[in-house]
Design a protein around this motif. Structure first.
Motif, PDB file in Angstrom:
ATOM      1  N   PRO A  62       0.820  -1.226   0.000  1.00 18.23           N
ATOM      2  CA  PRO A  62       0.000   0.000   0.000  1.00 18.23           C
ATOM      3  C   PRO A  62       0.847   1.266   0.000  1.00 18.23           C
ATOM      4  O   PRO A  62       0.365   2.335  -0.377  1.00 18.23           O
ATOM      5  CB  PRO A  62      -0.806  -0.128   1.296  1.00 18.23           C
ATOM      6  CG  PRO A  62       0.008  -1.029   2.177  1.00 18.23           C
ATOM      7  CD  PRO A  62       0.692  -1.994   1.252  1.00 18.23           C
ATOM      8  N   GLU A  63       2.111   1.167   0.417  1.00 18.69           N
ATOM      9  CA  GLU A  63       2.960   2.358   0.442  1.00 18.69           C
ATOM     10  C   GLU A  63       3.403   2.786  -0.952  1.00 18.69           C
ATOM     11  O   GLU A  63       3.873   3.913  -1.141  1.00 18.69           O
ATOM     12  CB  GLU A  63       4.201   2.110   1.307  1.00 18.69           C
ATOM     13  CG  GLU A  63       3.947   2.091   2.797  1.00 18.69           C
ATOM     14  CD  GLU A  63       3.412   0.744   3.268  1.00 18.69           C
ATOM     15  OE1 GLU A  63       3.408  -0.207   2.454  1.00 18.69           O
ATOM     16  OE2 GLU A  63       3.011   0.644   4.453  1.00 18.69           O
ATOM     17  N   SER A  64       3.264   1.908  -1.938  1.00 14.62           N
ATOM     18  CA  SER A  64       3.719   2.242  -3.285  1.00 14.62           C
ATOM     19  C   SER A  64       2.959   3.442  -3.839  1.00 14.62           C
ATOM     20  O   SER A  64       3.547   4.366  -4.409  1.00 14.62           O
ATOM     21  CB  SER A  64       3.555   1.036  -4.208  1.00 14.62           C
ATOM     22  OG  SER A  64       3.982   1.337  -5.514  1.00 14.62           O
ATOM     23  N   ALA A  65       1.641   3.449  -3.684  1.00 17.08           N
ATOM     24  CA  ALA A  65       0.839   4.577  -4.169  1.00 17.08           C
ATOM     25  C   ALA A  65       1.189   5.859  -3.423  1.00 17.08           C
ATOM     26  O   ALA A  65       1.231   6.947  -4.014  1.00 17.08           O
ATOM     27  CB  ALA A  65      -0.649   4.262  -4.024  1.00 17.08           C
ATOM     28  N   GLY A  66       1.454   5.749  -2.105  1.00 17.92           N
ATOM     29  CA  GLY A  66       1.845   6.931  -1.341  1.00 17.92           C
ATOM     30  C   GLY A  66       3.160   7.514  -1.828  1.00 17.92           C
ATOM     31  O   GLY A  66       3.333   8.740  -1.869  1.00 17.92           O
ATOM     32  N   CYS A  67       4.096   6.653  -2.206  1.00 13.88           N
ATOM     33  CA  CYS A  67       5.370   7.135  -2.742  1.00 13.88           C
ATOM     34  C   CYS A  67       5.159   7.877  -4.055  1.00 13.88           C
ATOM     35  O   CYS A  67       5.787   8.918  -4.302  1.00 13.88           O
ATOM     36  CB  CYS A  67       6.321   5.951  -2.948  1.00 13.88           C
ATOM     37  SG  CYS A  67       6.979   5.238  -1.422  1.00 13.88           S
ATOM     38  N   THR A  68       4.277   7.350  -4.896  1.00 15.89           N
ATOM     39  CA  THR A  68       4.009   8.023  -6.174  1.00 15.89           C
ATOM     40  C   THR A  68       3.392   9.395  -5.959  1.00 15.89           C
ATOM     41  O   THR A  68       3.746  10.376  -6.632  1.00 15.89           O
ATOM     42  CB  THR A  68       3.088   7.152  -7.044  1.00 15.89           C
ATOM     43  OG1 THR A  68       3.684   5.857  -7.225  1.00 15.89           O
ATOM     44  CG2 THR A  68       2.863   7.792  -8.404  1.00 15.89           C
TER      45      THR A  68
END
Length: 593
Positions: A62-68
């Motif tokens: 779920p952190e991948s979208a936050g990084c983007t």
């Protein structure tokens, strides 16, 4: 604070104005390095968060979208600071205080004619493009990451590197240095901010640890090469302010190396433990502080003049000096381009690690792989690379090796098969072999373009003079020939599995097309008029053949040099009962399970 101290120490700020001479004023003098620092900071933050989203984080994290999303904000700050840096750069070049400059806006276009301002305009454009790219969910992560990496590089083409005695070596070292530092610093900051409480911390930290180790080596090698290009003697390291700031950066690098070693020893393998997570957060926070200080030193160093007597500009056309040409000079006139060496080190080390993971692997494939890498190194960092921009015959050798000889050897090394056996779905980076086979890049039309377009572009358009004009276009041309050659012979060799089936007859036709293209290029050079005559007359070293003789030699190279590797593949292809691709594909499927 580090930036201010380093600027004062290195002489990057001249506070005493000379009567009668125009001055940009203290706001520009101090604001420009601060704006450059903000450009670097936002660039590192954007690249690091995009690296975390595309490479470090698992696909389901779920952190991948936050990084983007965070990368979008970093890109916005990057564009804003690049715009301010452009204005201050023009103010410094003219020179004129920023307030007066904005009152005469026509001067902004005049200032844009300078390389420094043009580089900052390109950064501004790319950073602006990145903002919507981070908002579009269907854009592949590697596209965003590649755009951010490219946007970091333009300022490296100007400044001290562009005026060094060996321009090519200095620029290549700086490009490698800046990119490696940005990935290292940005990646660590992204892990610290977005993953310190994540359940995927152990996997993310293990992935980043490998990347950080590679970046540490790249920073050390490229920094050494850059210092070699800018300083006259080792004494300049401690006798000049520029050298002393370099020594300060070396000390910071040593501290960062200690942080990295501590991370690998104390936190990477035990990242899931709660107490270890706190240790990681403290170490990473301290490391980010040291990295930020290093970025301040770098910004100050870019404003500090190197030793006055440092180097000339070499040959006016090439940017470096060439010894009189002999066959032996192809082996002795080494040009250790750090960017090329680092890029070659990755497949060399990766293949070795893959072989060590397997119980058995054919020695012939290993020898073929490293022979291919050695040939690439010879034509890109040996004497052949230095003479390739000055002699058509040596350039022909370079292009044939990159497009035919080296790709054949590399493909006979069966790298896809190796990576498929050495990695699984539970490996640190997943099953890389399956991802390669999911790529649909072996369409017959694409293969036909890969066989024919590079040669047609080089000798049928204005590409050849452009590729000879500077080190960057020269390397991009070589990369184009290498990538198209690898794609072509991945299919034609039939050693590795392929995304789509290619019967022996189709591979035979592909080899025939490659042969015809090489013969056609050779015939065009043997029988045609001189190509890029104006450049070769100016750049030719002493001892080189005449213009027409050199071009005839180039034609002979295109006719003769590709024949042995193509004949080797033809014999393998038509040998009775030989269906290498089918057998390897079957073994790949079993290994993938």
């Amino acid at each position: 604070m580090v930036l201010v101290v380093a600027l004062r120490f290195g002489g990057g700020i001249v506070e005493t104005e000379i009567a009668g001479l125009p001055s940009a004023g203290p706001f520009t003098d101090w604001g420009l390095p601060v704006a450059r620092f903000c450009v670097n900071l936002c660039a590192v933050g954007c690249l690091g968060t995009l690296l975390a989203a595309a490479v470090l984080a698992p696909a389901t994290s779920p952190e991948s979208a936050g990084c983007t999303r965070a990368a979008g904000w970093w890109a916005l700050g990057w564009a804003a600071s690049a715009a301010m840096s452009y204005l201050l750069t023009v103010s410094s070049i003219i020179p004129m205080p920023l307030a007066d400059l904005l009152a005469f806006r026509e001067l902004l276009s005049f200032g844009a004619s300078s390389p420094q301002a043009q580089a900052m305009l390109l950064v501004l454009a790319l950073a602006t493009v990145l903002v919507p790219l981070t908002l579009l969910p269907r854009v592949p992560g590697w596209v965003r990451l590649a755009t951010a990496a490219f946007a970091i590089l333009p300022p490296s083409y100007v400044g001290h590197a562009a005026s060094s005695g060996d321009h090519d070596l200095a620029v290549s070292a700086l490009l490698s240095h800046v990119l490696a530092v940005s990935i290292w610093v940005g990646g660590l900051a992204a892990v610290l901010v977005h993953f310190r409480r994540s359940g995927d911390l152990a996997l993310v930290l293990a992935r980043f640890s490998t990347i950080a180790l590679c970046c540490f080596a790249a920073v050390a090698v490229s920094g050494l090469a850059g210092a070699w290009a800018r300083l006259n003697t080792p004494a300049d390291l401690y006798q000049s302010r520029y050298g002393q700031l370099l020594l300060a950066k070396v000390a910071v690098l040593a501290v960062l190396g200690w942080f990295g070693w501590t991370h690998r020893r104390r936190t990477v393998a035990r990242a899931q433990e709660r107490s270890v997570r706190h240790t990681f957060a403290r170490l990473a926070a301290g490391e980010v502080v040291v990295m930020t200080a290093a970025m301040g030193l770098a910004a100050a160093l870019s404003r500090t003049p190197p030793p006055v007597s440092a180097g000339g500009h070499g040959d006016q056309a090439l940017g470096y000096d060439l010894a009189p040409f002999t066959l032996g000079a192809l082996f002795t006139e080494v040009r250790p381009d750090p960017a090329v060496l680092l890029l070659l080190a990755l497949p060399a080390i990766g293949y070795l690690l893959g072989v060590r993971r397997l119980a058995s692997w054919p020695t012939s494939r290993t020898l073929a792989w490293y022979a291919g890498l050695a040939l690439i190194a010879f034509v890109l960092v040996g004497g052949a690379d230095g003479y390739a921009r000055a002699m058509p015959s040596v350039q022909a050798v370079q292009h044939v090796v990159l497009s035919v000889v080296a790709p054949v050897l590399l493909c006979l090394g069966a790298p896809v098969t190796l990576v498929s056996r050495a990695t699984t779905a539970t490996s640190q980076y997943g099953n890389v072999g399956e991802r390669l086979l999911a790529w649909r890049g072996t369409h017959p039309a694409l293969l036909l373009a890969a066989c024919t377009l590079p040669g047609l572009l080089l000798y049928g358009t204005a590409w050849l003079p452009w590729s000879l004009s500077a080190h960057g276009p020269h390397l991009l041309t070589g990369l184009l020939f290498l990538l198209t050659g690898l794609l072509t012979f991945w299919v034609a060799a039939g050693v590795d599995p392929l995304p789509r089936p290619f019967p022996p007859a189709a591979r035979g036709w592909l080899l025939a097309v490659v042969t015809v293209v090489q013969l056609a290029l050779g015939a065009a050079l043997l029988l045609g008029p001189p190509v890029a005559a104006g450049w070769y007359v100016v750049a030719a070293p002493a001892g080189a053949p005449g213009l027409l003789d050199g071009q005839r030699l180039a034609g002979a190279v295109f006719v003769l040099l590709p024949l042995p590797p193509i004949a080797l593949l033809a014999v393998r292809l038509w040998r009775p009962g030989r269906n290498t691709a089918g057998r390897v594909a079957g073994r790949y499927t079993v290994a993938g399970r």
